[in-house]
Design an enzyme around this catalytic site. Sequence first.
Site, PDB file in Angstrom:
ATOM      1  N   ASN A 414      12.072 -23.169 -15.714  1.00  0.00           N
ATOM      2  CA  ASN A 414      13.714 -24.871 -15.727  1.00  0.00           C
ATOM      3  C   ASN A 414      12.218 -25.296 -15.508  1.00  0.00           C
ATOM      4  OD1 ASN A 414      16.259 -25.774 -15.124  1.00  0.00           O
ATOM      5  ND2 ASN A 414      14.807 -26.595 -13.352  1.00  0.00           N
ATOM      6  N   GLU A 415      13.048 -26.326 -16.380  1.00  0.00           N
ATOM      7  CA  GLU A 415      12.032 -27.960 -16.572  1.00  0.00           C
ATOM      8  C   GLU A 415      10.185 -27.189 -16.146  1.00  0.00           C
ATOM      9  OE1 GLU A 415      13.635 -30.428 -13.821  1.00  0.00           O
ATOM     10  OE2 GLU A 415      15.630 -30.965 -14.968  1.00  0.00           O
ATOM     11  N   ASN A 468      18.272 -30.147 -20.038  1.00  0.00           N
ATOM     12  CA  ASN A 468      18.715 -30.742 -18.963  1.00  0.00           C
ATOM     13  C   ASN A 468      18.963 -31.593 -18.852  1.00  0.00           C
ATOM     14  OD1 ASN A 468      18.969 -27.972 -18.152  1.00  0.00           O
ATOM     15  ND2 ASN A 468      16.688 -28.807 -16.568  1.00  0.00           N
ATOM     16  N   TYR A 474      19.666 -40.850 -14.676  1.00  0.00           N
ATOM     17  CA  TYR A 474      18.692 -41.368 -14.793  1.00  0.00           C
ATOM     18  C   TYR A 474      18.348 -42.542 -15.676  1.00  0.00           C
ATOM     19  CZ  TYR A 474      17.968 -37.359 -10.826  1.00  0.00           C
ATOM     20  OH  TYR A 474      18.619 -36.624  -9.989  1.00  0.00           O
ATOM     21  N   TRP A 552      26.483 -29.651 -13.563  1.00  0.00           N
ATOM     22  CA  TRP A 552      25.068 -29.579 -12.372  1.00  0.00           C
ATOM     23  C   TRP A 552      26.199 -30.348 -11.089  1.00  0.00           C
ATOM     24  CZ3 TRP A 552      21.298 -26.506 -11.230  1.00  0.00           C
ATOM     25  CH2 TRP A 552      20.824 -26.547 -10.123  1.00  0.00           C
ATOM     26  N   LYS A 573      25.258 -33.932  -6.216  1.00  0.00           N
ATOM     27  CA  LYS A 573      26.292 -34.055  -7.480  1.00  0.00           C
ATOM     28  C   LYS A 573      27.490 -32.780  -8.094  1.00  0.00           C
ATOM     29  CE  LYS A 573      21.943 -35.693 -10.193  1.00  0.00           C
ATOM     30  NZ  LYS A 573      20.854 -35.387  -9.147  1.00  0.00           N
TER      31      LYS A 573
END
Length: 677
Positions: A414-415, A468, A474, A552, A573
């Site tokens: 993930n990321e 994502n 953002y 999320w 969130k």
Amino acid sequence: MQFKHLLITLILLACITLQAQISFVKERNHINLTDWIFTKGVHYNAQKDTYNTSNWKKVKVPHTYSMEAIDSSGYYRGEAWYRTQVSLPKSMEGERIFIRFEAVGHQVQVYLNNQLLGNHLGGYSAFCFEITNLTKPNLENTIALKVSNEPDFKIIPINDKLFNLYGGIYRPVQIFSTPKTTISPTYYASSGVFVELKELKNNSADLEIRTHLSNTASSKNALLEYKIFDAKNNLVAQEKKTISFVKKDTMIRFSTKIKNPILWNGKENPHQYRAEISVENENKTDKINQKIGIKTYAVTPDKGFELNNNPFRLYGVAMHQEWKQTGPALSDEQHQKDMDLVDEIGATALRLSHYQHSDLTYQLADEKGILVWSEIPFVHDYSGREGENAKRQLTELILQNYNHPSIYTWGLWNEVRAYVSKTEPCVLLTEELNTLAHQLDKTRKTASASDRGIMGNMENITDLQAWNKYFGWYYGQYEDLGKWLDESHTKYPNIPLAISEYGAGGNIYHQDIKLLDKPFGDHFPEMDQTLCHEVSWKIIKDRPYIWNSFVWNMFDFALAGWNRGGITNLNHKGLITYDRATKKDAFYFYKANWSKTPVLYIAERRNVDRKESETTVKVYSNQPEVTLWLNRKKIATQKLNSDIKIIEFKNMKLTKGNNLIKITAGKLADEVNWKLL
């Protein structure tokens, strides 16, 4: 002395039902180890019987020693010790004895009667040791654990920038016994049984059943038997044969067939078969049961996800495993509550972020028909030294959860970002993990979650790639998600697209949209979070080529050091508050869109104090029409024309003071009180 040992045994046996989650442990002679003593800090030789523990605290497992991560800006990252004593019941005499930990965060050394059993690196998977030769019959046995939750560059995750690394024995611990010939519980702490669908035809399912056996009996011949029952307990398949052990541990393969199989088909019919596996030797039988499901799935760039050859929309939430009240040390009731909420909202899929969750979570997903993305904690940063541990954690994740029909993909990262080239350590490790996953499980696809572009050094190594995307939070505007999806689908028509995360912060105590200060400020008004989801879901819903999407997050969760949105150390969130006390407006928006349960809900209900007399009453409902009442006077009735289940009564005028707003739809009703200042 005998009475004392009998009393201890009875007390332990009385605790059996409290935390015995794993079926293949529960079905054997077992006891739960719930009562421990504990201390923080570095203590040398604390495993020894003579060590002074008079100042240690009594604790109940599951337990974590990191609760200050929730309330303060920092939390303890370091060593701690646990100890307990147990007298084994007479029924275990002459049998093989094992101890199994479902998870300990994050590094642990386990001692029994002053002897090191072994260690385990990684805070989310189970591990199991055989203790037969180290136990003391008719005496108390001392179990000691040295635990650490300090980040380590050799263990994934290498830091706690995305979620807290809680320390402690935060999942159940059991001691259990088996005959000398056993279905091995130490094979990566799995059930030892792996049922693979080899081929599905119109009227039959061909299965291979692999069983890892372990034998310390003098006789080398054993009878191995399989029985498979459907959900109504009808016997649908049976095989048995005599086997000879060539070595101490061996894997036995069987082929069998189920005629006219009933498919595990999500919420429509989460049908599970029960495989009963037994091995008999020297007149002793070891027997376990494993629930299994038969399904197929496919993903295409244009049609998205298909389950059992039919189009199937995968949409749902991501979820961490922690509550404000207990951190990650959840009871069975808390796990049940979380999965009931995921089911209530109507999710068809669940992403278990960002690590292996409790086995009970997978069991409940199997039963409820919720498809699961399960992953290892290879997240964000990397050191180049975590490869062996990542492969070990992936092996444990797959083998320990192999038979759960709800799982459809293994998440590998993930990321994680490779900015320079495809020869960076994280890229090479991903390629190794991908190969390993397919060696361990030929039936499922791998996936990963990127926060970069469609093409990159890390992207598209796994079978499935998801992204994502936080447009409007953002960067950009909420509406930009649709533009990005359409442009990507046009430019890369052969790449299936999915959204592994999307969302926005929402603080239920913030109800003034004029004070919005995202994404790092002090004010995260709840109605902005709601707007994010209204816009985003409309975009996702209208694009069936999206094979997967996850909000999320299902619940707010702790993140030490964060100071955003008016509540420190919290990621806001979630669709539900950290303490599970309040379902935010966005929860009901999705429930109205996803669930078949009748929904009627007034949004912005916590915006109680109003300064303007003219207002809009926004309603989330899946009912054909809704009637609005103001101070018990009928105002209007509207039909549901919105494809995202929103009805708005505009230009309603409040009067000074309190105003009772009520809506009705058939037998359903909801009401709020708003005050015009």
